[in-house]
Write a protein that holds these residues in place. Structure first.
Motif, mmCIF file in Angstrom:
data_model
loop_
_atom_site.group_PDB
_atom_site.id
_atom_site.type_symbol
_atom_site.label_atom_id
_atom_site.label_comp_id
_atom_site.label_asym_id
_atom_site.label_seq_id
_atom_site.Cartn_x
_atom_site.Cartn_y
_atom_site.Cartn_z
ATOM 1 N N ASN A 41 -9.230 7.153 -30.962
ATOM 2 C CA ASN A 41 -8.388 6.205 -29.870
ATOM 3 C C ASN A 41 -9.132 5.303 -28.914
ATOM 4 O O ASN A 41 -8.724 4.308 -28.770
ATOM 5 C CB ASN A 41 -7.316 7.079 -29.140
ATOM 6 C CG ASN A 41 -6.322 6.392 -28.844
ATOM 7 O OD1 ASN A 41 -5.822 5.440 -29.193
ATOM 8 N ND2 ASN A 41 -5.961 6.703 -27.378
ATOM 9 N N ASP A 86 3.674 12.437 -12.413
ATOM 10 C CA ASP A 86 3.681 12.531 -14.002
ATOM 11 C C ASP A 86 3.938 11.123 -14.457
ATOM 12 O O ASP A 86 3.072 10.474 -15.188
ATOM 13 C CB ASP A 86 4.562 13.395 -14.589
ATOM 14 C CG ASP A 86 4.358 13.621 -15.905
ATOM 15 O OD1 ASP A 86 3.588 14.279 -16.758
ATOM 16 O OD2 ASP A 86 5.246 12.847 -16.713
ATOM 17 N N ALA A 119 -3.918 14.780 -23.153
ATOM 18 C CA ALA A 119 -3.481 14.976 -24.622
ATOM 19 C C ALA A 119 -2.585 14.167 -25.192
ATOM 20 O O ALA A 119 -2.587 13.839 -26.562
ATOM 21 C CB ALA A 119 -3.146 16.617 -24.702
ATOM 22 N N ASP A 120 -1.618 13.826 -24.661
ATOM 23 C CA ASP A 120 -0.325 13.116 -24.869
ATOM 24 C C ASP A 120 -0.986 11.649 -25.378
ATOM 25 O O ASP A 120 -0.250 11.206 -26.620
ATOM 26 C CB ASP A 120 0.758 12.861 -23.982
ATOM 27 C CG ASP A 120 1.458 14.089 -23.679
ATOM 28 O OD1 ASP A 120 1.145 15.166 -24.602
ATOM 29 O OD2 ASP A 120 2.301 14.313 -22.662
ATOM 30 N N TYR A 121 -1.810 11.046 -24.759
ATOM 31 C CA TYR A 121 -2.308 9.650 -25.007
ATOM 32 C C TYR A 121 -3.584 9.644 -25.506
ATOM 33 O O TYR A 121 -3.966 8.557 -26.020
ATOM 34 C CB TYR A 121 -2.419 9.180 -23.641
ATOM 35 C CG TYR A 121 -1.034 8.592 -23.135
ATOM 36 C CD1 TYR A 121 -0.414 7.464 -23.458
ATOM 37 C CD2 TYR A 121 -0.385 9.491 -22.311
ATOM 38 C CE1 TYR A 121 0.883 7.080 -22.891
ATOM 39 C CE2 TYR A 121 0.706 9.121 -21.692
ATOM 40 C CZ TYR A 121 1.402 7.550 -21.997
ATOM 41 O OH TYR A 121 2.805 7.621 -21.186
ATOM 42 N N GLN A 122 -4.209 10.864 -26.069
ATOM 43 C CA GLN A 122 -5.190 11.067 -26.690
ATOM 44 C C GLN A 122 -6.350 10.208 -26.027
ATOM 45 O O GLN A 122 -7.100 9.279 -26.524
ATOM 46 C CB GLN A 122 -5.327 10.658 -28.247
ATOM 47 C CG GLN A 122 -4.530 11.617 -28.993
ATOM 48 C CD GLN A 122 -5.023 12.721 -29.312
ATOM 49 O OE1 GLN A 122 -6.051 12.697 -30.243
ATOM 50 N NE2 GLN A 122 -4.901 13.861 -28.738
ATOM 51 N N ARG A 131 1.198 8.253 -16.015
ATOM 52 C CA ARG A 131 1.290 7.756 -17.407
ATOM 53 C C ARG A 131 1.572 6.242 -17.378
ATOM 54 O O ARG A 131 1.067 5.477 -18.353
ATOM 55 C CB ARG A 131 2.780 8.308 -17.983
ATOM 56 C CG ARG A 131 2.509 9.803 -18.356
ATOM 57 C CD ARG A 131 4.079 10.504 -18.917
ATOM 58 N NE ARG A 131 3.622 11.833 -19.079
ATOM 59 C CZ ARG A 131 3.197 12.373 -20.227
ATOM 60 N NH1 ARG A 131 3.042 11.670 -21.092
ATOM 61 N NH2 ARG A 131 2.966 13.820 -20.354
ATOM 62 N N GLU A 165 -0.833 3.839 -19.500
ATOM 63 C CA GLU A 165 -0.513 2.730 -20.398
ATOM 64 C C GLU A 165 -0.854 1.575 -20.294
ATOM 65 O O GLU A 165 -1.176 0.533 -20.922
ATOM 66 C CB GLU A 165 1.179 3.019 -20.615
ATOM 67 C CG GLU A 165 1.766 4.131 -21.199
ATOM 68 C CD GLU A 165 3.169 4.231 -20.853
ATOM 69 O OE1 GLU A 165 3.581 3.403 -20.493
ATOM 70 O OE2 GLU A 165 3.650 5.409 -21.238
ATOM 71 N N GLN A 201 -2.360 17.518 -19.553
ATOM 72 C CA GLN A 201 -1.074 17.088 -20.674
ATOM 73 C C GLN A 201 -1.141 15.470 -20.793
ATOM 74 O O GLN A 201 -0.969 15.195 -22.242
ATOM 75 C CB GLN A 201 0.324 17.514 -20.268
ATOM 76 C CG GLN A 201 1.529 17.444 -21.098
ATOM 77 C CD GLN A 201 1.017 18.303 -22.370
ATOM 78 O OE1 GLN A 201 0.743 19.528 -22.302
ATOM 79 N NE2 GLN A 201 1.254 17.621 -23.465
ATOM 80 N N ILE A 202 -1.375 14.651 -19.871
ATOM 81 C CA ILE A 202 -1.274 13.211 -20.228
ATOM 82 C C ILE A 202 -2.411 12.897 -20.947
ATOM 83 O O ILE A 202 -2.414 12.180 -21.947
ATOM 84 C CB ILE A 202 -1.415 12.520 -18.789
ATOM 85 C CG1 ILE A 202 -0.030 12.766 -18.162
ATOM 86 C CG2 ILE A 202 -1.535 11.255 -18.910
ATOM 87 C CD1 ILE A 202 0.052 12.037 -16.745
#
Lengths: 353, 121
Positions: free
Chosen positions: A124, A245, A287-290, A249, A253, A284-285
């Motif tokens: 990524n 959170d 991991a979610d967004y790699q 994010r 992004e 967590q963020i």
């Protein structure tokens, strides 16, 4: 004034010699990949033991032949009726064709636990970098986004202005060369008290450098044109975890959309409460967004007082920047700067592949 | 009872010409509400195109240990929709002060009232 230089009001620092043409070292990345070429039968009983120096962590070099005969009465690999399989007696000829050594841990914590960078993240990162290059991003520039924890000359600057001594971590020197100039740069995205809510609020933008209605992150990207941004937020985001959170994010992004690789940094403090909510959100963020996670909170556990000063927020300072000294690993900024450099190193290797 | 059409027209005319207030006063009220985290007042003074940032605007100074406005003085620039302000907001984070200088802001008239609508170019 050149906006690439530290801004007025930022700590006065010498200008480091910057060579924007510096390219990554062709040296192999400091990972622990060992490739074996094998001949003969390999069964589940065949264990390939490697001799590793417990002090240096190095493997024996050169071409090595390992001949191993599995005892016929071994329980490992036995058939279901308990009898041994004669085929278990096998000869393995292994040739070590490539050898790379695990980088030294930090206070016993492996680097790949501190800098969370699995292959999915690396892929990524390469995609974000490629998008950034299409947009004309400077491959050698990184920016800093954060609060007073990093709005300080104690954060990374000595890797530009010196002196420093990486000691056993000298393999990181090419990364200092690669990102030369960015370590000492203050930028417009550092503000004491900054929280994730404030990143997109133009109120927080530097009015001398930023345009009306421009937020500080957009302003920083415009001025510095980075390929990487270190994001250290969360200390001032108290009382409303869903808001933290949501806004983090949005920051991630926005960075990705603009071709800038976000490195998410966990913090040592527990300012928002004892349950470590904000760091868990950050993990967590990532991991979610790699995207890369620099998990400073993890290694802070190994530092006296978590590396925090009397206010339980800001880091204890290590002035010498000499990683042959034990004090380097017993202070907040000593470990912070070293592990931050490791995070940048991981990104450099990913984008250089 | 018959309401003369002329009376109705007169009423409409008066509503249309009602004083929308002082744009500078609107901006000062908005800045004060933002500093105080007064979401109700912020909502009342925020223009419709910025409604999506209401929460952000309301929480700007949520984590500060002290915040104040120093020397605020806002004036409309002629008959334009720009209000220029002087002064600054001073926020205290622990022992660290951060200053936010006041700048020029855009106002728009909606429903007969002036609304704050971000920074002016």
């Amino acid at each position: 004034m050149d906006p690439g230089n530290p801004l007025p009001g930022a700590p006065a620092l010498e200008t480091a010699a910057v060579d924007p043409t510096v390219t990554p070292s062709p040296n192999p990345p400091p990972t622990s990949t060992v490739i074996f070429e094998t001949t003969g039968d390999i069964t589940p009983t065949a264990s390939l033991s490697q001799t590793v120096d417990p002090i240096t962590g190095t493997l024996a070099t050169g071409e090595t032949e390992i001949e191993e005969t599995t005892a016929p009465d071994t329980q490992v690999g036995s058939t279901s009726n308990g009898s041994s399989d004669s085929s278990l007696s096998s000869t393995i000829t292994s040739t070590i064709v490539s050898e790379e050594v695990e980088p030294p841990a930090v206070n016993g914590i492996p680097v790949d636990s501190i800098v969370v960078f699995p292959e999915g993240v690396a892929e990524n990162v390469r995609q974000i970098f490629a998008r950034g290059q299409d947009m004309g991003r400077d491959p050698h520039a990184f920016s800093k986004l954060g609060d007073s924890l990093i709005a300080t000359p104690s954060f990374l600057t000595k890797f530009d202005v010196g002196p420093y001594n990486l000691g056993p971590y000298d393999y990181l020197k090419p990364t200092i060369d690669y990102f030369a100039g960015s370590f000492q740069r203050y930028g417009v995205a550092l503000r004491p008290g900054l929280h994730a809510w404030g990143v997109f609020d133009p109120l927080w933008a530097n009015k001398e450098w930023c345009q009306p209605n421009e937020n500080l992150l957009a302003c920083e990207f415009r001025l510095n044109n980075p390929s990487v941004v270190l994001i250290l937020l969360g200390t001032n985001d108290t009382g409303y975890p869903p808001g933290f959170d949501k806004n983090m994010r949005q920051v991630v992004e926005y960075s990705i959309e603009n071709g800038v690789i976000p490195i998410i940094v966990t913090k040592a403090d527990r300012f928002e409460g004892p349950d470590n909510t904000n760091n868990n959100i950050l993990r967590q963020i990532a991991a979610d967004y790699q995207v890369p996670l620099w998990d400073f909170d993890l290694v802070a556990e190994t530092i006296p007082g978590r590396g925090l000063g009397e206010d339980q927020v800001h880091l204890t300072v290590f002035v010498e920047n000499d990683y042959t000294m034990p004090e380097a690993f017993q202070t907040g900024t000593g470990v912070h700067n070293l592990t931050g450099l490791m995070a940048l190193d991981a990104v450099r290797w990913a984008i250089s592949e | 009872m018959r309401i003369a059409p002329m009376t109705l027209l007169l009423a409409l005319f008066l509503v249309a010409c009602a004083d929308a207030g002082d744009p500078a006063e609107t901006v000062e009220k908005y800045i004060q509400a933002k500093v105080e985290g007064d979401a109700i007042q912020i909502r009342a003074l925020l223009c419709s195109e910025m409604e999506s940032v209401l929460e952000r605007e309301s929480r700007t100074f949520e984590s500060v240990s002290g915040v104040s406005i120093e020397g605020m003085d806002c004036q409309q620039e002629g008959e334009s929709s720009v209000v220029r302000c002087q002064g600054k907001i001073i926020a205290l984070y622990g022992t660290e002060e951060t200053e936010f200088p006041l700048v020029s802001y855009r106002v728009v008239e909606e429903d007969g009232e002036w609304r704050w609508c971000g920074e002016a170019p």
